[in-house]
Enzyme design. Structure first.
Site, PDB file in Angstrom:
ATOM      1  N   GLY A  11      57.527  49.856 -15.900  1.00 44.75           N
ATOM      2  CA  GLY A  11      56.735  49.212 -16.947  1.00 44.75           C
ATOM      3  C   GLY A  11      55.409  49.883 -17.247  1.00 44.75           C
ATOM      4  O   GLY A  11      54.523  49.270 -17.840  1.00 44.75           O
ATOM      5  N   SER A  12      55.266  51.150 -16.865  1.00 45.46           N
ATOM      6  CA  SER A  12      53.982  51.800 -17.155  1.00 45.46           C
ATOM      7  C   SER A  12      53.793  51.959 -18.664  1.00 45.46           C
ATOM      8  O   SER A  12      52.661  51.925 -19.157  1.00 45.46           O
ATOM      9  CB  SER A  12      53.865  53.147 -16.435  1.00 45.46           C
ATOM     10  OG  SER A  12      54.721  54.105 -16.980  1.00 45.46           O
ATOM     11  N   MET A  89      67.169  50.808 -19.866  1.00 45.09           N
ATOM     12  CA  MET A  89      68.225  51.679 -19.359  1.00 45.09           C
ATOM     13  C   MET A  89      69.633  51.150 -19.647  1.00 45.09           C
ATOM     14  O   MET A  89      70.565  51.421 -18.886  1.00 45.09           O
ATOM     15  CB  MET A  89      68.041  51.899 -17.849  1.00 45.09           C
ATOM     16  CG  MET A  89      66.693  52.521 -17.475  1.00 45.09           C
ATOM     17  SD  MET A  89      66.302  54.035 -18.369  1.00 45.09           S
ATOM     18  CE  MET A  89      67.375  55.180 -17.492  1.00 45.09           C
ATOM     19  N   ARG A  90      69.793  50.424 -20.756  1.00 41.57           N
ATOM     20  CA  ARG A  90      71.124  49.941 -21.135  1.00 41.57           C
ATOM     21  C   ARG A  90      71.493  50.506 -22.494  1.00 41.57           C
ATOM     22  O   ARG A  90      70.629  50.622 -23.367  1.00 41.57           O
ATOM     23  CB  ARG A  90      71.147  48.402 -21.238  1.00 41.57           C
ATOM     24  CG  ARG A  90      70.696  47.669 -20.005  1.00 41.57           C
ATOM     25  CD  ARG A  90      71.577  47.891 -18.805  1.00 41.57           C
ATOM     26  NE  ARG A  90      72.974  47.538 -19.032  1.00 41.57           N
ATOM     27  CZ  ARG A  90      73.970  47.883 -18.211  1.00 41.57           C
ATOM     28  NH1 ARG A  90      73.712  48.597 -17.126  1.00 41.57           N
ATOM     29  NH2 ARG A  90      75.209  47.534 -18.467  1.00 41.57           N
ATOM     30  N   ASN A 106      61.963  53.836 -29.355  1.00 47.42           N
ATOM     31  CA  ASN A 106      62.268  54.203 -27.966  1.00 47.42           C
ATOM     32  C   ASN A 106      61.354  55.355 -27.542  1.00 47.42           C
ATOM     33  O   ASN A 106      60.948  56.176 -28.367  1.00 47.42           O
ATOM     34  CB  ASN A 106      63.731  54.657 -27.875  1.00 47.42           C
ATOM     35  CG  ASN A 106      64.144  55.014 -26.463  1.00 47.42           C
ATOM     36  OD1 ASN A 106      63.864  54.276 -25.501  1.00 47.42           O
ATOM     37  ND2 ASN A 106      64.806  56.152 -26.307  1.00 47.42           N
ATOM     38  N   HIS A 108      61.417  58.589 -24.916  1.00 46.75           N
ATOM     39  CA  HIS A 108      62.377  59.368 -24.121  1.00 46.75           C
ATOM     40  C   HIS A 108      61.653  60.563 -23.495  1.00 46.75           C
ATOM     41  O   HIS A 108      60.875  61.234 -24.180  1.00 46.75           O
ATOM     42  CB  HIS A 108      63.523  59.849 -25.026  1.00 46.75           C
ATOM     43  CG  HIS A 108      64.549  60.638 -24.282  1.00 46.75           C
ATOM     44  ND1 HIS A 108      65.516  60.021 -23.508  1.00 46.75           N
ATOM     45  CD2 HIS A 108      64.762  61.963 -24.166  1.00 46.75           C
ATOM     46  CE1 HIS A 108      66.269  60.963 -22.947  1.00 46.75           C
ATOM     47  NE2 HIS A 108      65.834  62.148 -23.332  1.00 46.75           N
ATOM     48  N   GLU A 173      53.545  60.121 -22.596  1.00 52.06           N
ATOM     49  CA  GLU A 173      54.257  58.949 -23.133  1.00 52.06           C
ATOM     50  C   GLU A 173      53.281  57.826 -23.434  1.00 52.06           C
ATOM     51  O   GLU A 173      53.351  57.181 -24.492  1.00 52.06           O
ATOM     52  CB  GLU A 173      55.299  58.434 -22.126  1.00 52.06           C
ATOM     53  CG  GLU A 173      56.455  59.369 -21.899  1.00 52.06           C
ATOM     54  CD  GLU A 173      57.495  58.790 -20.945  1.00 52.06           C
ATOM     55  OE1 GLU A 173      58.570  59.375 -20.872  1.00 52.06           O
ATOM     56  OE2 GLU A 173      57.234  57.772 -20.274  1.00 52.06           O
TER      57      GLU A 173
HETATM   58  C1  GRF Z   1      59.957  56.708 -19.139  1.00 55.30           C
HETATM   59  O1  GRF Z   1      59.865  57.986 -18.595  1.00 55.30           O
HETATM   60  C2  GRF Z   1      60.722  56.722 -20.423  1.00 55.30           C
HETATM   61  O2  GRF Z   1      60.611  57.913 -21.128  1.00 55.30           O
HETATM   62  C3  GRF Z   1      62.128  56.533 -19.967  1.00 55.30           C
HETATM   63  O3  GRF Z   1      62.044  55.646 -18.879  1.00 55.30           O
HETATM   64  C4  GRF Z   1      60.776  55.772 -18.258  1.00 55.30           C
HETATM   65  C5  GRF Z   1      60.154  54.405 -18.154  1.00 55.30           C
HETATM   66  O4  GRF Z   1      58.973  54.416 -17.418  1.00 55.30           O
HETATM   67  N1  GRF Z   1      62.952  56.065 -21.067  1.00 55.30           N
HETATM   68  P1  GRF Z   1      58.101  53.092 -17.266  1.00 55.30           P
HETATM   69  O5  GRF Z   1      59.002  51.984 -16.766  1.00 55.30           O
HETATM   70  O6  GRF Z   1      57.483  52.760 -18.590  1.00 55.30           O
HETATM   71  O7  GRF Z   1      57.055  53.440 -16.241  1.00 55.30           O
END
Ligand code: GRF
Length: 189
Positions: A11-12, A89-90, A106, A108, A173
């Site tokens: 959840g960062s 992740m689904r 999204n 990625h 991100e």
């Molecule tokens: C991130 O690296 C994102 O790109 C990928 O999953 C990870 C999620 O990280 N889809 P977080 O849970 O937001 O820390």
């Protein structure tokens, strides 16, 4: 902007969005966090931010469609108009995509269209590229393939491990995802 956030993991990125809102860099509110994994740390972060969270465990549903229907219902209950996949992740179905057409974003961890799917950071390391990064994009049915909103480049260093490289990508991100939300929303009237 009334955001719904979906997360499966730490959840960062959820936190980065919440922080951008707190800092008034993003004019939005988070209506709800949906998480599918009972141990997702994202739920704890939501608590700390005073955001309501709802656990919808995909293991409790007979199909991806049934799961997505429940997600859509929950998002409607919380009056969500933009949906953010922050480490969701689904695989999703048309039930979810069609309910929020062109309003799903999204993040990625690669420079798409390179390294789609899971393990994108590992794929980049294994391929020997010297630059990778992250992509914020609109979601369409085909995984990691919708129109790109913002990308950031990240160098791959000689002694990088999966962890060090992913950590460097995540810093980017957290910067581009809130910007991408603002950008996408500004385009739609
Ligand atoms: C991130 O690296 C994102 O790109 C990928 O999953 C990870 C999620 O990280 N889809 P977080 O849970 O937001 O820390």
């Amino acid at each position: 902007l009334k955001l719904g956030i979906m997360a499966s993991g730490s959840g960062s990125n959820f936190d980065a969005i919440a922080q951008a809102i707190a800092d008034e860099q993003l004019k939005a509110q988070i209506q709800v966090l949906i998480y599918n994994n009972p141990s997702a740390k994202a739920a704890i972060r939501a608590d700390h931010r005073g955001v309501e969270s709802v656990l919808l465990n995909h293991r409790d549903y007979i199909s991806r469609e049934a799961f997505d229907s429940e997600i859509v219902q929950t998002l409607k209950q919380y009056d969500v108009d933009w949906l953010i996949m922050a480490g969701w992740m689904r695989l999703v179905t048309p039930i979810l995509i069609d309910a929020f057409t062109d309003r799903i974003i999204n993040i990625h961890p690669s420079l798409l269209p390179s390294f789609k799917g899971i393990n994108a950071v590992q794929q980049a390391l294994a391929s020997g590229v010297k630059i990778t990064g992250c992509t914020a994009h609109l979601v369409c049915l085909e995984v990691d393939s919708g129109p790109i909103l913002i990308q950031a480049a990240v160098p791959v260093l000689v002694d990088d491990t999966l962890e060090t490289l992913h950590a460097r990508i995540q810093i980017q991100e957290h910067r581009i995802l809130p910007q991408a939300i603002a950008l996408a929303a500004a385009r739609v009237h």
